[in-house]
Design a protein around this motif. Sequence first.
Motif, short mmCIF file in Angstrom:
data_model
loop_
_atom_site.label_atom_id
_atom_site.label_comp_id
_atom_site.label_asym_id
_atom_site.label_seq_id
_atom_site.Cartn_x
_atom_site.Cartn_y
_atom_site.Cartn_z
N ARG A 87 -1.69 6.23 3.96
CA ARG A 87 -0.52 6.55 3.13
C ARG A 87 -0.62 8.01 2.73
O ARG A 87 -1.69 8.54 2.44
CB ARG A 87 -0.40 5.63 1.92
CG ARG A 87 -1.42 5.81 0.83
CD ARG A 87 -1.14 4.88 -0.35
NE ARG A 87 -2.27 4.81 -1.25
CZ ARG A 87 -2.44 3.86 -2.16
NH1 ARG A 87 -1.57 2.88 -2.29
NH2 ARG A 87 -3.50 3.88 -2.95
N SER A 126 -8.58 -1.98 -1.07
CA SER A 126 -9.59 -0.90 -1.12
C SER A 126 -9.12 0.23 -0.22
O SER A 126 -8.52 -0.01 0.83
CB SER A 126 -10.96 -1.38 -0.64
OG SER A 126 -11.52 -2.29 -1.54
N TYR A 127 -9.43 1.43 -0.64
CA TYR A 127 -8.99 2.60 0.12
C TYR A 127 -9.93 3.77 -0.13
O TYR A 127 -10.73 3.76 -1.07
CB TYR A 127 -7.56 2.99 -0.28
CG TYR A 127 -7.41 3.32 -1.75
CD1 TYR A 127 -7.52 4.63 -2.19
CD2 TYR A 127 -7.19 2.33 -2.70
CE1 TYR A 127 -7.41 4.94 -3.54
CE2 TYR A 127 -7.09 2.63 -4.05
CZ TYR A 127 -7.19 3.95 -4.46
OH TYR A 127 -7.10 4.25 -5.80
N SER A 128 -9.82 4.77 0.74
CA SER A 128 -10.58 6.00 0.56
C SER A 128 -9.62 7.18 0.61
O SER A 128 -8.60 7.13 1.30
CB SER A 128 -11.67 6.15 1.63
OG SER A 128 -11.06 6.25 2.91
N LYS A 137 -14.23 6.14 -2.49
CA LYS A 137 -13.84 4.78 -2.17
C LYS A 137 -13.39 4.12 -3.46
O LYS A 137 -14.07 4.23 -4.48
CB LYS A 137 -14.97 3.98 -1.54
CG LYS A 137 -14.51 2.56 -1.19
CD LYS A 137 -15.58 1.70 -0.58
CE LYS A 137 -15.01 0.33 -0.30
NZ LYS A 137 -15.99 -0.66 0.03
N GLU A 156 -4.54 8.76 1.82
CA GLU A 156 -5.53 7.72 1.60
C GLU A 156 -5.49 6.71 2.74
O GLU A 156 -4.42 6.39 3.24
CB GLU A 156 -5.29 7.00 0.27
CG GLU A 156 -5.45 7.92 -0.92
CD GLU A 156 -5.11 7.28 -2.25
OE1 GLU A 156 -5.61 7.78 -3.27
OE2 GLU A 156 -4.36 6.28 -2.28
N LYS A 157 -6.67 6.22 3.11
CA LYS A 157 -6.80 5.26 4.20
C LYS A 157 -7.11 3.88 3.64
O LYS A 157 -8.01 3.72 2.82
CB LYS A 157 -7.94 5.71 5.13
CG LYS A 157 -8.17 4.81 6.32
CD LYS A 157 -9.28 5.39 7.17
CE LYS A 157 -9.52 4.57 8.40
NZ LYS A 157 -10.57 5.18 9.25
N LEU A 158 -6.38 2.87 4.12
CA LEU A 158 -6.60 1.49 3.70
C LEU A 158 -7.87 0.94 4.35
O LEU A 158 -7.99 0.94 5.58
CB LEU A 158 -5.40 0.63 4.09
CG LEU A 158 -5.42 -0.83 3.64
CD1 LEU A 158 -5.44 -0.94 2.12
CD2 LEU A 158 -4.21 -1.58 4.21
N PHE A 197 0.83 -1.21 0.00
CA PHE A 197 0.00 0.00 0.00
C PHE A 197 0.86 1.26 0.00
O PHE A 197 0.42 2.32 -0.42
CB PHE A 197 -0.94 -0.02 1.21
CG PHE A 197 -1.99 1.05 1.22
CD1 PHE A 197 -2.91 1.15 0.19
CD2 PHE A 197 -2.08 1.94 2.27
CE1 PHE A 197 -3.91 2.14 0.20
CE2 PHE A 197 -3.06 2.93 2.30
CZ PHE A 197 -3.98 3.02 1.26
#
Length: 147
Positions: free
Chosen positions: A52, A77-79, A91, A64-66, A24
């Motif tokens: 990240r 998947s991440y947002s 998303k 971005e969040k995992l 990631f």
Amino acid sequence: MAKVTISSVIDAPVEKVWARIRDFNGLPGWHPRMVESHIEDGKDATAIGCVRNFQLASGARIREKLLDFSDDNFLVSYSILETPQPLTNHKATLQLRRVTDGERTYAEWTASFDAAPEEADKLAAGMGANVFQGGFNALKDHFAGQG
């Protein structure tokens, strides 16, 4: 809500493609538009909830969040938490699937997000062409001839 889906076939086995993209924090290692990345707070890059923080070639920074990660399903998947783009409620999912005909990989990258109606189509087209297809093109180039 705007949606974008880009898919491609990469001439390499799914395990090899996944090994290249599964980190990631590893976008700069395979995506030409990303130049620097780090995981905040020293968390593991496969820990759900890790963030990240990376820089684009343009100089912009994105966080971005995992949300989901699976070695078994070749899925991440991440947002987006922060971006200079005028969008919210983002998303995205990048998933690989095995193609048994020729040891190839089917790659699909999808995203949904909210944006002003006058911006949504432009943002989706840019995300699809520059980020998603750009990443797939880089992977295809990397694996070309490695059969």
